[in-house]
Design a protein around this motif. Structure first.
Motif, PDB file in Angstrom:
ATOM      1  N   TRP A  19     -13.069  -3.550 -11.062  1.00 42.19           N
ATOM      2  CA  TRP A  19     -12.070  -4.158 -10.187  1.00 42.19           C
ATOM      3  C   TRP A  19     -10.974  -4.779 -11.038  1.00 42.19           C
ATOM      4  CZ3 TRP A  19     -10.331  -4.229  -5.439  1.00 42.19           C
ATOM      5  CH2 TRP A  19      -9.441  -5.232  -5.078  1.00 42.19           C
ATOM      6  N   PRO A  20      -9.716  -4.601 -10.669  1.00 42.02           N
ATOM      7  CA  PRO A  20      -9.150  -3.789  -9.586  1.00 42.02           C
ATOM      8  C   PRO A  20      -8.721  -2.396 -10.036  1.00 42.02           C
ATOM      9  CG  PRO A  20      -7.440  -5.216 -10.443  1.00 42.02           C
ATOM     10  CD  PRO A  20      -8.686  -5.489 -11.262  1.00 42.02           C
ATOM     11  N   ASP A  21      -8.850  -2.122 -11.335  1.00 37.65           N
ATOM     12  CA  ASP A  21      -8.289  -0.885 -11.892  1.00 37.65           C
ATOM     13  C   ASP A  21      -8.770   0.391 -11.199  1.00 37.65           C
ATOM     14  OD1 ASP A  21      -6.953  -2.491 -13.674  1.00 37.65           O
ATOM     15  OD2 ASP A  21      -8.379  -2.177 -15.305  1.00 37.65           O
ATOM     16  N   ASP A  22     -10.051   0.474 -10.877  1.00 34.72           N
ATOM     17  CA  ASP A  22     -10.597   1.689 -10.286  1.00 34.72           C
ATOM     18  C   ASP A  22     -10.371   1.782  -8.779  1.00 34.72           C
ATOM     19  OD1 ASP A  22     -11.484   2.381 -12.789  1.00 34.72           O
ATOM     20  OD2 ASP A  22     -13.544   1.729 -12.442  1.00 34.72           O
ATOM     21  N   TYR A  23      -9.832   0.738  -8.175  1.00 33.74           N
ATOM     22  CA  TYR A  23      -9.676   0.701  -6.721  1.00 33.74           C
ATOM     23  C   TYR A  23      -8.240   0.893  -6.249  1.00 33.74           C
ATOM     24  CZ  TYR A  23     -14.450  -1.016  -6.469  1.00 33.74           C
ATOM     25  OH  TYR A  23     -15.805  -1.142  -6.557  1.00 33.74           O
ATOM     26  N   TRP A  24      -7.283   0.805  -7.148  1.00 32.12           N
ATOM     27  CA  TRP A  24      -5.868   0.945  -6.790  1.00 32.12           C
ATOM     28  C   TRP A  24      -5.228   1.987  -7.696  1.00 32.12           C
ATOM     29  CZ3 TRP A  24      -3.434  -1.122  -2.693  1.00 32.12           C
ATOM     30  CH2 TRP A  24      -4.057  -2.186  -2.037  1.00 32.12           C
ATOM     31  N   PRO A  25      -4.534   2.977  -7.104  1.00 37.80           N
ATOM     32  CA  PRO A  25      -3.849   3.959  -7.950  1.00 37.80           C
ATOM     33  C   PRO A  25      -2.650   3.315  -8.641  1.00 37.80           C
ATOM     34  CG  PRO A  25      -3.250   4.297  -5.654  1.00 37.80           C
ATOM     35  CD  PRO A  25      -4.314   3.225  -5.675  1.00 37.80           C
ATOM     36  N   HIS A  60      -6.226  -2.915   5.889  1.00 39.99           N
ATOM     37  CA  HIS A  60      -5.214  -2.116   5.212  1.00 39.99           C
ATOM     38  C   HIS A  60      -4.474  -1.183   6.169  1.00 39.99           C
ATOM     39  CE1 HIS A  60      -5.829  -3.729   1.299  1.00 39.99           C
ATOM     40  NE2 HIS A  60      -7.130  -3.477   1.349  1.00 39.99           N
ATOM     41  N   LEU A  61      -5.100  -0.786   7.256  1.00 41.36           N
ATOM     42  CA  LEU A  61      -4.365  -0.029   8.267  1.00 41.36           C
ATOM     43  C   LEU A  61      -3.271  -0.918   8.858  1.00 41.36           C
ATOM     44  CD1 LEU A  61      -4.069   2.640   9.733  1.00 41.36           C
ATOM     45  CD2 LEU A  61      -5.650   1.769  11.455  1.00 41.36           C
ATOM     46  N   GLY A  62      -3.566  -2.197   9.003  1.00 42.47           N
ATOM     47  CA  GLY A  62      -2.539  -3.146   9.448  1.00 42.47           C
ATOM     48  C   GLY A  62      -1.363  -3.181   8.487  1.00 42.47           C
ATOM     49  N   GLU A  63      -1.649  -3.080   7.194  1.00 41.58           N
ATOM     50  CA  GLU A  63      -0.567  -3.030   6.207  1.00 41.58           C
ATOM     51  C   GLU A  63       0.229  -1.731   6.318  1.00 41.58           C
ATOM     52  OE1 GLU A  63      -1.893  -5.775   2.516  1.00 41.58           O
ATOM     53  OE2 GLU A  63      -2.993  -3.872   2.705  1.00 41.58           O
ATOM     54  N   TRP A  75       1.160   5.365  -0.089  1.00 43.56           N
ATOM     55  CA  TRP A  75       0.241   6.146  -0.914  1.00 43.56           C
ATOM     56  C   TRP A  75      -0.803   5.244  -1.569  1.00 43.56           C
ATOM     57  CZ3 TRP A  75      -2.333  10.194  -1.992  1.00 43.56           C
ATOM     58  CH2 TRP A  75      -2.934  10.364  -3.232  1.00 43.56           C
ATOM     59  N   GLN A  76      -0.364   4.137  -2.124  1.00 42.42           N
ATOM     60  CA  GLN A  76      -1.304   3.235  -2.784  1.00 42.42           C
ATOM     61  C   GLN A  76      -2.301   2.656  -1.784  1.00 42.42           C
ATOM     62  OE1 GLN A  76       1.880   0.924  -4.612  1.00 42.42           O
ATOM     63  NE2 GLN A  76       1.129   1.518  -6.646  1.00 42.42           N
ATOM     64  N   LEU A  77      -1.849   2.350  -0.576  1.00 40.47           N
ATOM     65  CA  LEU A  77      -2.763   1.839   0.456  1.00 40.47           C
ATOM     66  C   LEU A  77      -3.784   2.905   0.858  1.00 40.47           C
ATOM     67  CD1 LEU A  77      -0.341  -0.172   2.755  1.00 40.47           C
ATOM     68  CD2 LEU A  77      -2.201  -1.103   1.359  1.00 40.47           C
ATOM     69  N   LEU A  78      -3.318   4.108   1.123  1.00 41.64           N
ATOM     70  CA  LEU A  78      -4.232   5.189   1.521  1.00 41.64           C
ATOM     71  C   LEU A  78      -5.274   5.443   0.439  1.00 41.64           C
ATOM     72  CD1 LEU A  78      -5.144   7.519   3.348  1.00 41.64           C
ATOM     73  CD2 LEU A  78      -3.384   8.935   2.244  1.00 41.64           C
ATOM     74  N   GLU A  79      -4.832   5.568  -0.798  1.00 45.56           N
ATOM     75  CA  GLU A  79      -5.767   5.823  -1.897  1.00 45.56           C
ATOM     76  C   GLU A  79      -6.725   4.651  -2.093  1.00 45.56           C
ATOM     77  OE1 GLU A  79      -6.622   8.395  -4.748  1.00 45.56           O
ATOM     78  OE2 GLU A  79      -6.467   8.947  -2.641  1.00 45.56           O
ATOM     79  N   HIS A  80      -6.231   3.432  -1.955  1.00 48.87           N
ATOM     80  CA  HIS A  80      -7.101   2.262  -2.077  1.00 48.87           C
ATOM     81  C   HIS A  80      -8.162   2.278  -0.979  1.00 48.87           C
ATOM     82  CE1 HIS A  80      -8.603  -1.748  -2.556  1.00 48.87           C
ATOM     83  NE2 HIS A  80      -8.244  -2.042  -1.313  1.00 48.87           N
ATOM     84  N   MET A  81      -7.744   2.574   0.254  1.00 49.17           N
ATOM     85  CA  MET A  81      -8.708   2.652   1.352  1.00 49.17           C
ATOM     86  C   MET A  81      -9.753   3.723   1.068  1.00 49.17           C
ATOM     87  SD  MET A  81      -6.076   2.218   4.568  1.00 49.17           S
ATOM     88  CE  MET A  81      -7.273   2.690   5.814  1.00 49.17           C
TER      89      MET A  81
END
Length: 189
Positions: A105-111, A173-176, A78-84
């Motif tokens: 950064w980074p607060d607004d880019y990661w849930p 991030h898709l790799g992650e 979820w965090q990766l998808l939202e970050h992307m």
């Protein structure tokens, strides 16, 4: 994607969607010389096919694993998808909006939450991600947009650089996401 003019593979910008993804076509200037001789000039922009497919794989990440952390990894699917989604939206807005304001950064880019807050949050995030991806593709394909011109409200960036940034960021991030699926044993073959 095969180019409609040369019949060769010519996609230069790969933005991953699901398992494989889209190609945004920006062919090499020597393969498609422009009438004016200036690579990327609107009159000479090549018209190539865009390979598209159904959203698969990661958009259909099993619900019970979307908010689950694997020991030693700092994020959930979820965090990766939202970050992307957030990063792609930010890059798109910077690319097209002269009144763009930077996010923190980074607060607004990661849930902060590890799992989707609502039942439909995952699907909504996927829809918004794909909408913004399509908008970035349209921006790159727009013949009136010079990919090499500096973005007026930027500090030297151009649309090509921003599109490549989206492609690189999404691929990383898709790799992650692939890693998460593998370590949880939920990889789709």
């Amino acid at each position: 994607a095969l180019c409609s003019r040369t019949g060769r593979v010519c996609g230069r910008l790969l933005i991953l969607r699901g398992k494989l993804g889209y190609f945004l076509c920006n062919t090499l200037p020597q393969e498609h010389p422009t009438p004016s001789g200036i690579p990327g000039s609107p009159a000479g922009r090549p018209q190539c096919s865009v390979a598209q497919g159904k959203l698969q794989g990661h958009a259909q990440h099993p619900e019970e694993y979307r908010g689950k952390k694997f020991p030693g990894l700092p994020y959930t699917a979820w965090q990766l998808l939202e970050h992307m989604r957030l990063a792609q939206w930010d890059i798109l807005e910077f690319s097209r909006n002269p009144k763009y304001e930077s996010m923190n950064w980074p607060d607004d880019y990661w849930p902060k939450e590890e799992e989707p807050p609502e039942k439909d949050s995952w699907d909504n995030s996927v829809k918004l991600f794909l909408r913004d991806l399509k908008d970035m593709q349209a921006l790159v394909k727009n013949p009136s947009v010079n990919l090499y011109s500096k973005i007026p409200h930027g500090s030297g960036q151009n649309i090509l650089r921003e599109a490549l940034l989206v492609a690189d960021h999404n691929a990383y991030h898709l790799g992650e996401m692939v890693l998460l699926r593998k370590v949880f044993g939920i990889w789709i073959r």
